[in-house]
Design a protein around this motif. Structure first.
Motif, PDB file in Angstrom:
ATOM      1  N   GLN A  23       9.769  32.577 -18.224  1.00 58.04           N
ATOM      2  CA  GLN A  23      11.147  32.208 -18.548  1.00 58.04           C
ATOM      3  C   GLN A  23      12.033  32.350 -17.326  1.00 58.04           C
ATOM      4  O   GLN A  23      11.856  33.260 -16.523  1.00 58.04           O
ATOM      5  CB  GLN A  23      11.685  33.090 -19.686  1.00 58.04           C
ATOM      6  CG  GLN A  23      11.045  32.821 -21.032  1.00 58.04           C
ATOM      7  CD  GLN A  23      11.727  33.557 -22.154  1.00 58.04           C
ATOM      8  OE1 GLN A  23      12.212  34.665 -21.969  1.00 58.04           O
ATOM      9  NE2 GLN A  23      11.779  32.934 -23.326  1.00 58.04           N
TER      10      GLN A  23
ATOM     11  N   GLY B 134      14.471  26.566 -15.818  1.00 58.47           N
ATOM     12  CA  GLY B 134      15.492  27.210 -16.624  1.00 58.47           C
ATOM     13  C   GLY B 134      16.523  26.183 -17.065  1.00 58.47           C
ATOM     14  O   GLY B 134      16.492  25.028 -16.658  1.00 58.47           O
ATOM     15  N   GLN B 135      17.451  26.653 -17.908  1.00 60.30           N
ATOM     16  CA  GLN B 135      18.529  25.759 -18.297  1.00 60.30           C
ATOM     17  C   GLN B 135      19.502  25.653 -17.123  1.00 60.30           C
ATOM     18  O   GLN B 135      19.480  26.453 -16.217  1.00 60.30           O
ATOM     19  CB  GLN B 135      19.225  26.277 -19.553  1.00 60.30           C
ATOM     20  CG  GLN B 135      20.394  27.243 -19.320  1.00 60.30           C
ATOM     21  CD  GLN B 135      20.020  28.540 -18.678  1.00 60.30           C
ATOM     22  OE1 GLN B 135      18.867  28.868 -18.496  1.00 60.30           O
ATOM     23  NE2 GLN B 135      21.033  29.300 -18.278  1.00 60.30           N
TER      24      GLN B 135
ATOM     25  N   GLN C  46      16.270  32.084 -16.367  1.00 59.79           N
ATOM     26  CA  GLN C  46      17.613  32.027 -16.923  1.00 59.79           C
ATOM     27  C   GLN C  46      18.604  31.924 -15.769  1.00 59.79           C
ATOM     28  O   GLN C  46      18.795  32.888 -15.027  1.00 59.79           O
ATOM     29  CB  GLN C  46      17.899  33.276 -17.749  1.00 59.79           C
ATOM     30  CG  GLN C  46      19.277  33.323 -18.372  1.00 59.79           C
ATOM     31  CD  GLN C  46      19.355  32.514 -19.652  1.00 59.79           C
ATOM     32  OE1 GLN C  46      18.350  32.298 -20.319  1.00 59.79           O
ATOM     33  NE2 GLN C  46      20.540  32.062 -19.988  1.00 59.79           N
TER      34      GLN C  46
ATOM     35  N   TYR D  90       7.940  25.187 -14.240  1.00 56.75           N
ATOM     36  CA  TYR D  90       8.783  25.927 -15.178  1.00 56.75           C
ATOM     37  C   TYR D  90      10.243  25.811 -14.753  1.00 56.75           C
ATOM     38  O   TYR D  90      10.563  26.022 -13.592  1.00 56.75           O
ATOM     39  CB  TYR D  90       8.364  27.399 -15.230  1.00 56.75           C
ATOM     40  CG  TYR D  90       6.909  27.582 -15.606  1.00 56.75           C
ATOM     41  CD1 TYR D  90       5.941  27.738 -14.626  1.00 56.75           C
ATOM     42  CD2 TYR D  90       6.517  27.586 -16.935  1.00 56.75           C
ATOM     43  CE1 TYR D  90       4.607  27.882 -14.961  1.00 56.75           C
ATOM     44  CE2 TYR D  90       5.185  27.735 -17.277  1.00 56.75           C
ATOM     45  CZ  TYR D  90       4.243  27.884 -16.286  1.00 56.75           C
ATOM     46  OH  TYR D  90       2.924  28.025 -16.625  1.00 56.75           O
TER      47      TYR D  90
ATOM     48  N   THR E 256      14.117  35.968 -13.898  1.00 55.00           N
ATOM     49  CA  THR E 256      12.787  35.489 -14.256  1.00 55.00           C
ATOM     50  C   THR E 256      12.016  36.544 -15.029  1.00 55.00           C
ATOM     51  O   THR E 256      12.251  37.743 -14.865  1.00 55.00           O
ATOM     52  CB  THR E 256      11.994  35.095 -12.998  1.00 55.00           C
ATOM     53  OG1 THR E 256      11.697  36.277 -12.247  1.00 55.00           O
ATOM     54  CG2 THR E 256      12.774  34.128 -12.131  1.00 55.00           C
ATOM     55  N   SER E 257      11.104  36.085 -15.870  1.00 53.09           N
ATOM     56  CA  SER E 257      10.252  37.005 -16.620  1.00 53.09           C
ATOM     57  C   SER E 257       8.973  36.296 -17.024  1.00 53.09           C
ATOM     58  O   SER E 257       8.927  35.065 -17.066  1.00 53.09           O
ATOM     59  CB  SER E 257      10.978  37.535 -17.854  1.00 53.09           C
ATOM     60  OG  SER E 257      11.292  36.474 -18.734  1.00 53.09           O
ATOM     61  N   GLY E 258       7.954  37.099 -17.288  1.00 50.95           N
ATOM     62  CA  GLY E 258       6.705  36.552 -17.801  1.00 50.95           C
ATOM     63  C   GLY E 258       5.769  35.992 -16.770  1.00 50.95           C
ATOM     64  O   GLY E 258       4.779  35.345 -17.108  1.00 50.95           O
TER      65      GLY E 258
END
Length: 123
Positions: A2, A114-115, A4, A112, A23-25
């Motif tokens: 993810q 983000g919005q 954001q 990947y 960031t994560s994951g």
């Protein structure tokens, strides 16, 4: 995975903003984090990127000397410091991740996203 993005807003020409990409994951050993932007009626443009592995950076010619990308690995956050903003910097800004890519400003290498966060620079 993810991402954001945040920190956009309205600023006068010559002003500054700092965008954040949390960031994560991530499970990859190495990846690039890139910032892209898209203005109305224009194609998406690579602005800057940073290698998670060695910290090396790249910038589009249009932002060199004005924008700085920094990674805070402890916070899993990448920042884009934008100074001396111009009306032509107005766009929606996105952050993205490219696994196993050292650095790239080509959006097709990023898997990947983000919005977006809106940046508006008034003249």
């Amino acid at each position: 995975v993810q991402l954001q993005a945040s920190g956009g807003g309205l600023v006068q020409a010559g002003g500054s903003l700092r965008l954040s990409c949390a960031t994560s994951g991530f499970t990859f050993d190495d990846y690039a984090i890139g910032w892209f932007r898209q203005a109305p009626g224009k194609e998406r443009e690579g602005v800057s990127c940073i290698s998670r592995g060695d910290g090396s950076t790249s910038y589009a010619d249009s932002v060199k000397g004005r924008f700085t990308i920094v990674s805070d690995n402890a916070k899993n956050t990448v920042y884009l410091q934008m100074n001396s903003l111009k009306p032509e910097d107005t766009a929606v800004y996105y952050c993205a991740a490219a696994p196993y890519v050292r650095r790239s400003l080509s959006d097709y290498e990023y898997d990947y996203w983000g919005q977006g966060t809106q940046v508006t620079v008034s003249s």
